[in-house]
Design an enzyme around this catalytic site. Sequence first.
Site, PDB file in Angstrom:
ATOM      1  N   ASP A  68       3.208   6.759  11.967  1.00 20.78           N
ATOM      2  CA  ASP A  68       4.366   6.686  11.068  1.00 20.78           C
ATOM      3  C   ASP A  68       5.593   7.094  11.866  1.00 20.78           C
ATOM      4  O   ASP A  68       5.519   7.955  12.747  1.00 20.78           O
ATOM      5  CB  ASP A  68       4.188   7.622   9.861  1.00 20.78           C
ATOM      6  CG  ASP A  68       5.124   7.266   8.710  1.00 20.78           C
ATOM      7  OD1 ASP A  68       4.635   6.702   7.691  1.00 20.78           O
ATOM      8  OD2 ASP A  68       6.335   7.525   8.825  1.00 20.78           O
ATOM      9  N   CYS A 111       4.547  -3.539  -1.297  1.00 22.28           N
ATOM     10  CA  CYS A 111       5.060  -2.925  -2.523  1.00 22.28           C
ATOM     11  C   CYS A 111       6.362  -3.588  -2.946  1.00 22.28           C
ATOM     12  O   CYS A 111       7.106  -3.036  -3.750  1.00 22.28           O
ATOM     13  CB  CYS A 111       5.211  -1.417  -2.355  1.00 22.28           C
ATOM     14  SG  CYS A 111       6.309  -0.949  -1.022  1.00 22.28           S
TER      15      CYS A 111
HETATM   16  N1  SAH Z   1       0.389   4.687   3.417  1.00 25.03           N
HETATM   17  C1  SAH Z   1       1.175   5.789   2.956  1.00 25.03           C
HETATM   18  C2  SAH Z   1       2.497   5.368   2.360  1.00 25.03           C
HETATM   19  C3  SAH Z   1       3.377   4.553   3.274  1.00 25.03           C
HETATM   20  S1  SAH Z   1       5.022   4.434   2.757  1.00 25.03           S
HETATM   21  C4  SAH Z   1       0.356   6.620   1.978  1.00 25.03           C
HETATM   22  O1  SAH Z   1      -0.744   6.205   1.626  1.00 25.03           O
HETATM   23  O2  SAH Z   1       0.809   7.684   1.567  1.00 25.03           O
HETATM   24  C5  SAH Z   1       5.759   3.679   4.130  1.00 25.03           C
HETATM   25  C6  SAH Z   1       5.889   4.552   5.369  1.00 25.03           C
HETATM   26  O3  SAH Z   1       6.380   3.736   6.436  1.00 25.03           O
HETATM   27  C7  SAH Z   1       6.852   5.712   5.292  1.00 25.03           C
HETATM   28  O4  SAH Z   1       6.124   6.901   5.496  1.00 25.03           O
HETATM   29  C8  SAH Z   1       7.865   5.474   6.436  1.00 25.03           C
HETATM   30  O5  SAH Z   1       8.198   6.675   7.121  1.00 25.03           O
HETATM   31  C9  SAH Z   1       7.113   4.551   7.334  1.00 25.03           C
HETATM   32  N2  SAH Z   1       7.865   3.615   8.190  1.00 25.03           N
HETATM   33  C10 SAH Z   1       8.911   2.835   7.855  1.00 25.03           C
HETATM   34  N3  SAH Z   1       9.255   2.026   8.881  1.00 25.03           N
HETATM   35  C11 SAH Z   1       8.395   2.303   9.897  1.00 25.03           C
HETATM   36  C12 SAH Z   1       8.211   1.784  11.226  1.00 25.03           C
HETATM   37  N4  SAH Z   1       8.986   0.822  11.697  1.00 25.03           N
HETATM   38  N5  SAH Z   1       7.229   2.299  11.978  1.00 25.03           N
HETATM   39  C13 SAH Z   1       6.425   3.278  11.499  1.00 25.03           C
HETATM   40  N6  SAH Z   1       6.542   3.783  10.256  1.00 25.03           N
HETATM   41  C14 SAH Z   1       7.510   3.307   9.459  1.00 25.03           C
END
Ligand code: SAH
Length: 357
Positions: free
Chosen positions: A212, A300
């Site tokens: 992340d 989403c």
């Molecule tokens: N799968 C997680 C929720 C993900 S929400 C769960 O089950 O709780 C989306 C996530 O993507 C966020 O935490 C955000 O920090 C991350 N994110 C956004 N753009 C990103 C990128 N380019 N690379 C890595 N992470 C990213």
Amino acid sequence: MEVVSHEGQFIGRGLYNPQSAIRVRLYRWDGGALDDEFWAASLGAALRLRNQVLDRGGPKSAARLVFSESDGLSGLTVDRYDRWLIAQFSSLALLDRRATLIRQLLEQTGAEGLLCRPDKTVADQEGLRGLDEEVHGSLPNAPVEIVENDLTFLVDLRAGQKTGFYLDQSENRLAAARYCRGKRVLDLYCYTGGFALNALRAGNAGTVLGIDSSATAIELARMNAVLNRLGAARFEAADVFDTLAMLRTSGQRFDVVIADPPKFAKHPRGVEDAIKGYLRLNRAAIEVLEPGGVLVTCSCSGLVDRALFADVLGQVAELSGRPIQILEQRGQAPDHPVSASCLETEYLKCVICRVGV
Ligand code: SAH
């Protein structure tokens, strides 16, 4: 205000906001007034549904208690984390009535405290001004512990993303875990480790790597791994696309790849770019997936509907020359119900598929 037909016949009672793209939000179709009694009854019905469909009333449990249009309360979202509530108002009309709504929520749930967290994007769209954080009752300063699927997670009520935790994926994490026994699992966009830790605990995965870009999320993910004594979990703060490129060139492969990116389409005019984004992400994801491996891919973006998302996977298969078989088409957890009269409330897709050679 009343909404009437051309013939002057009563249709429903709603609240008007000339600043918003949603000019009138309707709340009542039976001719009654939008008074305190009505709001209390609507909240009561929302709470009863959660008691009926979820076994999540105990200590440290968490659930979405109110989900806007799906609960007839357009513009209000409430999540409960153990003894505390997080409320987000996304309509001016309900924001103006927040004193009543908050008092009712505290009374009906017996919660110790409630935090009102503004959602900046929506606030701008609705013309909500002067919307600051508000605390009612008492709120802990440290992250609170919740239990989901036999795992403990730390939730930062004040600074976490969304309202702190992605409750909508709760059942999909267990579903994904069923494909992980003994496997090497890559959890892309892992936030605080939801999918990764479920893969280890419920799924008995061999190894998991979570990625992340948020350093604070990764810090919590690592703390969650320690809290649950799941030492096999590795979490790295990095960009997903950079990581996928690096893993591909270094020849690292996984048996299961999970991808749960943030919302790609925020506006109807952003749908085309979002589709390109999903194509690019899923193509890159399957490049590090073993032949016959499992891809758990999520979206989403409500504006990209189920059929469109499946079509993206068809294009991924064609462009990469690898067959994709859809095994499960899943949605949001039942505490995020979909209103049959407002299908826009269906937004989460979680597609589990097998990717061939
Ligand atoms: N799968 C997680 C929720 C993900 S929400 C769960 O089950 O709780 C989306 C996530 O993507 C966020 O935490 C955000 O920090 C991350 N994110 C956004 N753009 C990103 C990128 N380019 N690379 C890595 N992470 C990213």
